[in-house]
Design a protein around this motif. Structure first.
Motif, mmCIF file in Angstrom:
data_model
loop_
_atom_site.group_PDB
_atom_site.id
_atom_site.type_symbol
_atom_site.label_atom_id
_atom_site.label_comp_id
_atom_site.label_asym_id
_atom_site.label_seq_id
_atom_site.Cartn_x
_atom_site.Cartn_y
_atom_site.Cartn_z
ATOM 1 N N ILE A 1 -7.523 3.738 43.636
ATOM 2 C CA ILE A 1 -6.499 3.352 42.927
ATOM 3 C C ILE A 1 -7.310 2.049 42.090
ATOM 4 N N PRO A 2 -7.522 2.353 40.571
ATOM 5 C CA PRO A 2 -8.055 1.328 39.921
ATOM 6 C C PRO A 2 -7.407 -0.126 40.169
ATOM 7 N N LEU A 3 -7.795 -1.299 40.278
ATOM 8 C CA LEU A 3 -7.444 -2.546 40.242
ATOM 9 C C LEU A 3 -6.995 -2.866 41.740
ATOM 10 N N LEU A 4 -6.286 -2.087 42.254
ATOM 11 C CA LEU A 4 -5.911 -2.294 43.940
ATOM 12 C C LEU A 4 -7.164 -2.137 44.710
ATOM 13 N N ASN A 5 -8.281 -1.349 44.313
ATOM 14 C CA ASN A 5 -9.440 -1.030 45.023
ATOM 15 C C ASN A 5 -10.070 -2.377 45.004
ATOM 16 N N VAL A 6 -9.891 -3.186 44.118
ATOM 17 C CA VAL A 6 -10.614 -4.559 44.039
ATOM 18 C C VAL A 6 -10.055 -5.462 45.150
ATOM 19 N N LEU A 7 -8.714 -5.337 45.428
ATOM 20 C CA LEU A 7 -7.958 -6.091 46.557
ATOM 21 C C LEU A 7 -8.344 -5.524 47.927
ATOM 22 N N ILE A 8 -8.596 -4.304 48.079
ATOM 23 C CA ILE A 8 -8.338 -3.548 49.376
ATOM 24 C C ILE A 8 -9.403 -4.070 50.228
ATOM 25 N N PRO A 9 -10.524 -4.447 49.929
ATOM 26 C CA PRO A 9 -11.554 -4.774 51.163
ATOM 27 C C PRO A 9 -11.266 -6.152 51.888
ATOM 28 N N PRO A 10 -11.014 -6.977 51.123
ATOM 29 C CA PRO A 10 -10.635 -8.426 51.911
ATOM 30 C C PRO A 10 -9.398 -8.191 52.371
ATOM 31 N N ALA A 11 -8.466 -7.478 52.137
ATOM 32 C CA ALA A 11 -6.976 -7.275 52.618
ATOM 33 C C ALA A 11 -7.350 -6.295 53.792
ATOM 34 N N ALA A 12 -8.082 -5.428 53.708
ATOM 35 C CA ALA A 12 -8.425 -4.750 55.078
ATOM 36 C C ALA A 12 -9.012 -5.337 56.344
ATOM 37 N N VAL A 13 -9.912 -6.618 55.910
ATOM 38 C CA VAL A 13 -10.493 -7.418 56.732
ATOM 39 C C VAL A 13 -9.341 -8.115 57.342
ATOM 40 N N ILE A 14 -8.656 -8.826 56.580
ATOM 41 C CA ILE A 14 -7.292 -9.488 57.189
ATOM 42 C C ILE A 14 -6.613 -8.701 57.856
ATOM 43 N N GLY B 1 -12.411 -15.183 47.137
ATOM 44 C CA GLY B 1 -12.736 -15.191 45.747
ATOM 45 C C GLY B 1 -14.167 -14.333 45.497
ATOM 46 N N ILE B 2 -15.202 -14.724 46.390
ATOM 47 C CA ILE B 2 -16.531 -14.087 45.846
ATOM 48 C C ILE B 2 -16.335 -12.553 46.116
ATOM 49 N N PRO B 3 -15.876 -12.050 47.337
ATOM 50 C CA PRO B 3 -15.710 -10.779 47.554
ATOM 51 C C PRO B 3 -15.127 -10.135 46.591
ATOM 52 N N LEU B 4 -14.106 -10.720 45.937
ATOM 53 C CA LEU B 4 -13.243 -10.177 44.755
ATOM 54 C C LEU B 4 -13.927 -9.997 43.669
ATOM 55 N N LEU B 5 -15.091 -11.063 43.205
ATOM 56 C CA LEU B 5 -15.652 -10.924 42.065
ATOM 57 C C LEU B 5 -16.772 -9.872 42.240
ATOM 58 N N ILE B 6 -17.444 -9.574 43.380
ATOM 59 C CA ILE B 6 -18.195 -8.585 43.804
ATOM 60 C C ILE B 6 -17.502 -7.288 43.574
#
Length: 256
Positions: free
Chosen positions: A221-234, A37-42
């Motif tokens: 890609i806008p919006l997807l780029n918000v999800l990519i960092p935590p998804a990349a860690v997982i 949640g917090i990384p997504l907000l950042i």
């Protein structure tokens, strides 16, 4: 030095890509959701700023980069330099977002291992504060590694002639570094230091560039780029679990 990593299995274009996609699907997993949640907000705030700034300065950047004598090639160079601009802007904001979110990403990688392997946490709650500081320092060291290599590449954009190949070099560097960035978190869970992480990555060129290339694409890609960092860690954690990394004797105490 030999690593308990199945390099033959991990050096695979399909496996790393599949793990990244699976990482996206696992973002809403109950056991991981509170760390996402917090990384997504950042990311939402920083990438929003990047998007607004990118739109505002894009035309000026292209006008400045393409000299008047190359105006007749503007139609060809525009998409090339346009992509470069997007990569540079989002890459810069990604580094800032990762520096802020590093403590959460370190815990996210560890929690992913705990959930998928059913093993106890490698970092106790009592040492959580120390682990968060260690993760932040690790991220700062990666940032220094990035700057010492990115700055010379950016200079190429200013040199007529060489700036035609600069976008391709930047794209390759982006894929390599972003893979190294997100793969660092699961490797650190098992006690691998920065130099060891790079040596492991060099043994997995197909897997690393496939993973990093998809991450790079996703960040533009806008919006997807918000999800990519935590998804990349997982996804990176899943990737190395597939390679059957074993715990080293100094795991948890050998962080950088």
């Amino acid at each position: 030095m030999n690593y308990p990593v199945n390099t033959e299995k991990l050096n695979n274009l399909h496996l790393s890509a599949a793990c990244l996609l699976r990482g996206l699907r696992l973002l809403s997993t109950p056991g991981l959701r509170h760390l996402v949640g917090i990384p997504l907000l950042i990311n939402l705030v920083l990438y929003g700023i990047a998007l607004v700034g990118g739109v505002y300065y894009f035309s000026a950047f292209i006008d400045w980069l393409v000299p008047a004598w190359l105006d007749f090639l503007r139609w060809l160079l525009w998409p090339l330099f346009g992509l470069s601009f997007l990569l540079i802007v989002y890459f810069t904001f990604t580094m800032l977002a990762n520096l802020i979110g590093a403590p959460f990403y370190g815990r996210l990688a560890e929690k992913t291992v705990v959930l998928l392997k059913g093993q106890p946490a490698l970092v106790s709650e009592a040492s959580l504060g120390k682990a968060l500081v260690s993760d932040s320092l690790s991220e700062a060291k990666r940032l220094l590694y990035f700057l010492t290599r990115a700055v010379p590449l950016l200079v190429l954009f200013l040199i007529p002639g060489l700036n035609l190949i600069a976008p391709f070099l930047w794209l390759a560097f982006s894929a390599w570094f972003l893979a190294l960035e997100y793969m660092a978190y699961p490797l650190e869970v098992h006690g691998y230091r920065f130099d060891e992480q790079r040596r492991i990555a060099k043994k997995l060129p197909f897997g690393v560039f496939s993973f990093g290339g998809l991450v790079t694409l996703g960040l533009t890609i806008p919006l997807l780029n918000v999800l990519i960092p935590p998804a990349a860690v997982i996804g990176a954690t899943l990737y190395f679990l597939e390679g059957q990394i074993g715990d080293r004797p100094d795991a948890g105490s050998a962080k950088r």
